[in-house]
Design an enzyme around this catalytic site. Structure first.
Site, PDB file in Angstrom:
ATOM      1  N   GLN A   1      35.724   6.160 -34.433  1.00 25.23           N
ATOM      2  CA  GLN A   1      35.990   5.913 -33.014  1.00 25.23           C
ATOM      3  C   GLN A   1      35.807   7.204 -32.215  1.00 25.23           C
ATOM      4  OE1 GLN A   1      40.152   5.308 -31.937  1.00 25.23           O
ATOM      5  NE2 GLN A   1      39.600   3.485 -30.790  1.00 25.23           N
TER       6      GLN A   1
ATOM      7  N   SER B   1      38.597  10.008 -27.716  1.00 24.86           N
ATOM      8  CA  SER B   1      39.290  11.185 -27.180  1.00 24.86           C
ATOM      9  C   SER B   1      38.372  12.395 -27.078  1.00 24.86           C
ATOM     10  CB  SER B   1      40.482  11.541 -28.072  1.00 24.86           C
ATOM     11  OG  SER B   1      41.464  10.538 -28.031  1.00 24.86           O
TER      12      SER B   1
ATOM     13  N   SER C   1      39.098  10.137 -36.596  1.00 19.83           N
ATOM     14  CA  SER C   1      39.469   9.856 -37.986  1.00 19.83           C
ATOM     15  C   SER C   1      38.260   9.354 -38.770  1.00 19.83           C
ATOM     16  CB  SER C   1      40.567   8.788 -38.043  1.00 19.83           C
ATOM     17  OG  SER C   1      41.707   9.203 -37.331  1.00 19.83           O
TER      18      SER C   1
ATOM     19  N   GLU D   1      43.803  -1.864 -31.574  1.00 14.49           N
ATOM     20  CA  GLU D   1      44.189  -0.712 -32.385  1.00 14.49           C
ATOM     21  C   GLU D   1      45.695  -0.624 -32.513  1.00 14.49           C
ATOM     22  OE1 GLU D   1      43.340   4.106 -32.504  1.00 14.49           O
ATOM     23  OE2 GLU D   1      43.338   3.078 -30.579  1.00 14.49           O
TER      24      GLU D   1
ATOM     25  N   GLU E   1      54.223   9.081 -25.499  1.00 14.36           N
ATOM     26  CA  GLU E   1      54.521   9.263 -24.077  1.00 14.36           C
ATOM     27  C   GLU E   1      53.702   8.294 -23.226  1.00 14.36           C
ATOM     28  OE1 GLU E   1      55.685  12.749 -26.356  1.00 14.36           O
ATOM     29  OE2 GLU E   1      53.788  11.669 -26.209  1.00 14.36           O
TER      30      GLU E   1
END
Length: 391
Positions: free
Chosen positions: A111, A114, A146, A229, A361
């Site tokens: 993936q 980010s 990952s 996910e 968060e």
């Protein structure tokens, strides 16, 4: 027995009849896919039977009882839990052909979401995908990827239009990880392993056929991935599965661990995990009626919190023995699992559970705004073109 259960039973019987001892693992998995037993809730022709998602566990039981071997999902976690549900929702007929290779483990996915400057704020990705003839040329950097070292393909979010607000200018692609211009570098973690990577993309050619969904629809498509996910991470654990099974099992098997002061904490956590498991069952039922919603964020948040507390309790139970560590040598694991590892590893690795799949968060913000209906945070960049935002 319901009509859908009968369909599953018939498919299992047909798959068992078509499986031979001479087949290798990929061929065996292919038989299950072809008979609709890969994802039974997916449409026919896409590895499914079009039945209710709530029957996945029933199908898994029938397949196991028939002695049919299924692929280890940990070897293609991103493919099974994130890429496949997104492709079956938005993919073209040609793109959906890759679902079979995902299930047979012939195509491993990672993936590419980010970035160094866009982790929690995914809509701020700066990786560019620029039109280039019949396709796109992609340049940028991704991080915390990952399994990229083992991946054949990636799901990628990139910016195709910087002249509109950040959420509107994104597109979603399937990217060949073996293409020229893709560089993978490992990131060593506190455990000593390097499950994660940073990935550099330099003028990587992506054909038009690899655009998933419409141009500029990337944020909408990515949210389907992210919701799946979070359900994949936080839901679907059987009773006493995962870390609660490890800790409760150790308590029962080792009388010396049974400190009365820790007993109440173990019981409390058992109840917390059981509540989370039942919430996961409810999510599965909702998934049967469509795509998972923001409630999956609650499952993921509970999973991270419970793992933190359970691995800490395990160290308290095991005492000095739990502090021993096997090696901090740099390692590149082919799959991630906390089961079968030492307590020290589990304690350290659990810290990542509150980051991967969305930080705790940000997850709390999603729950407060999209589940509880509380006022959202003030966002000054919401209606500003991405190119005009301060960098």
């Amino acid at each position: 027995m319901s009509t859908e259960q009968q369909r599953i039973d018939d498919a299992v019987a047909a798959a068992a009849a078509a499986t031979t001892d001479a087949m290798n693992d990929s061929e065996r998995y292919g038989v299950l896919y072809d008979h609709g037993l890969a994802w039974v809730n997916f449409p026919e022709g896409c590895g499914g039977l079009g039945v209710s998602t709530s029957l996945r566990e029933y199908a898994a039981q029938q397949v196991a009882e028939a002695g049919l071997r299924t692929p280890p999902r940990g070897s293609n976690t991103i493919g099974f839990g994130m890429a496949a549900p997104t492709i079956v929702t938005y993919g073209t007929a040609e793109q959906k052909l890759i679902l079979r290779d995902i299930y047979t483990l012939d195509t491993i996915f990672c993936q590419l979401f980010s970035e160094p400057g866009a982790g929690s704020d995914l809509a701020a990705v700066a990786t560019r995908a620029v039109r280039n003839g019949d396709g796109f040329r992609v340049t940028g950097q991704k991080v915390w990827t990952s399994g990229a070292q083992n991946a054949d393909m990636a799901i990628l979010v990139a910016r195709t239009d910087p002249s509109v607000p950040k959420h509107q200018g994104l597109s979603y692609f399937l990217l060949d990880m073996h293409a020229p211009g893709v560089e993978v570098r490992g990131l060593r973690q506190i455990t000593g392993e390097a499950e994660f990577n940073e990935v550099f993309l330099t003028d990587v050619e992506v054909p038009e056929a690899n655009l998933l969904g419409e141009l500029g629809q990337g944020w909408k498509v990515a949210n389907t991935t992210l919701n799946n996910e979070r359900v994949a991470i936080g839901g679907g654990t059987p009773r006493e599965g995962g870390m609660i099974g490890v800790v409760a099992g150790a308590w029962r098997a080792n009388p010396e661990y049974r400190d009365p002061l820790l007993h109440d904490e173990l019981v409390r956590l058992w109840v917390e995990v059981e509540v989370a498991r039942m919430m996961g069952e409810r999510l599965s039922q909702k998934l049967a009626a469509g795509q998972p919603g923001p409630e999956g964020s609650g499952a993921k948040l509970s999973f991270a919190r419970n793992n933190h507390e359970l691995t800490g309790l395990e160290l308290q139970m095991t005492g000095v023995d739990g502090l021993r560590y096997d090696t901090y040598a740099m390692r590149r694991p082919s799959e991630y699992s906390m089961i079968g590892r030492i307590p020290g590893y589990r304690y350290l690795r659990a810290k990542g559970n509150s980051i991967e799949g969305g930080t705790s968060e940000i997850i709390r913000n999603i729950i407060s705004e999209r589940v509880l209906g509380l006022p959202g945070e003030h966002r000054v960049d919401k209606d500003v073109a991405f190119k005009d935002l301060p960098k």
